[in-house]
Design an enzyme around this catalytic site. Structure first.
Site, mmCIF file in Angstrom:
data_model
loop_
_atom_site.group_PDB
_atom_site.id
_atom_site.type_symbol
_atom_site.label_atom_id
_atom_site.label_comp_id
_atom_site.label_asym_id
_atom_site.label_seq_id
_atom_site.Cartn_x
_atom_site.Cartn_y
_atom_site.Cartn_z
ATOM 1 N N LYS A 75 0.570 4.658 6.981
ATOM 2 C CA LYS A 75 -0.013 5.496 5.924
ATOM 3 C C LYS A 75 0.422 6.950 6.109
ATOM 4 C CE LYS A 75 -2.813 2.284 4.107
ATOM 5 N NZ LYS A 75 -2.140 1.156 4.763
ATOM 6 N N SER A 84 0.805 -1.218 0.000
ATOM 7 C CA SER A 84 0.000 0.000 0.000
ATOM 8 C C SER A 84 0.842 1.275 0.000
ATOM 9 C CB SER A 84 -0.952 0.020 1.209
ATOM 10 O OG SER A 84 -0.231 0.154 2.416
#
Length: 203
Positions: free
Chosen positions: A164, A127
């Protein structure tokens, strides 16, 4: 540290840092575990350092390794820290509780700095690939509860951890992946655990 190979320097530095931190030297097994090498390889490195005058060791006593030469004075020594390695997170448990730990790793500057607290975790998935963060990388995280816009953070969301980019929106937080194949995470309940300080990658 003339005439030493890079690995011999690393072993010598680990022994000195371990001794300073714990008040006693590491065993051959602890050195091997730290570097992921065999006991025979550790003994070979110790023997080479002994031959070059940097170490002494009594074969009949445990924890008898001593650093002799200090090219390597305390002032010039690279700072190292033994930091917890995060494993699977148990729901409802504090992030760095014993149940969540998968051991410890020793990390040196510039990934860690004196006076700060860190933990490490293995990156899972793709990701964050466009930020150069790959599956299997070891992420070094500086513990923090607050992040600024755009920083890469470790956040706890619904008892799961995620790595993230952090963005604050009007009534929520957006945790943005760096891969168009993944969707952002929107939440009002994100708990910031730390900020990415560096990556260690093995080939």
């Amino acid at each position: 540290m003339k005439n030493l190979t890079d690995r011999q320097k690393e072993v010598l530095e680990f022994i000195a840092a371990f001794t300073e931190e714990n008040g006693y030297p590491p065993t051959v097994r602890e050195i091997g575990d730290n570097f992921g090498i065999s006991l025979r390889a550790v003994q070979d490195h110790i023997a080479a350092c002994q031959k070059k005058g940097y170490l002494s060791q009594c074969q009949k006593r445990s924890r008898s390794i001593r650093v002799l030469k200090d090219d390597y004075s305390k002032e010039s020594r690279t700072f190292t820290a033994k930091i917890p390695l995060l494993g699977t997170v148990a729901a409802g448990k504090p992030l760095l509780c014993e149940e969540n730990l998968d051991g410890y790793v020793t990390i040196a500057e510039p990934f860690v700095r004196p006076g700060k607290t860190y933990f490490a975790l293995h990156v899972r998935g793709a990701s964050m690939i466009n930020a150069g963060i790959l599956d299997g990388d070891l992420a070094i995280i500086e513990q923090a509860e607050i992040a600024t816009e755009g920083q890469i953070v470790v956040a706890v969301v619904d008892n799961a951890i995620t790595l993230k980019r952090f963005y604050r929106e009007e009534e929520r937080v957006r945790l943005q992946p760096e891969n168009p194949d993944f969707q952002p995470i929107y939440t009002r309940e994100a708990q910031i655990a730390g900020i990415l300080a560096g990556l260690v990658r093995t080939y």
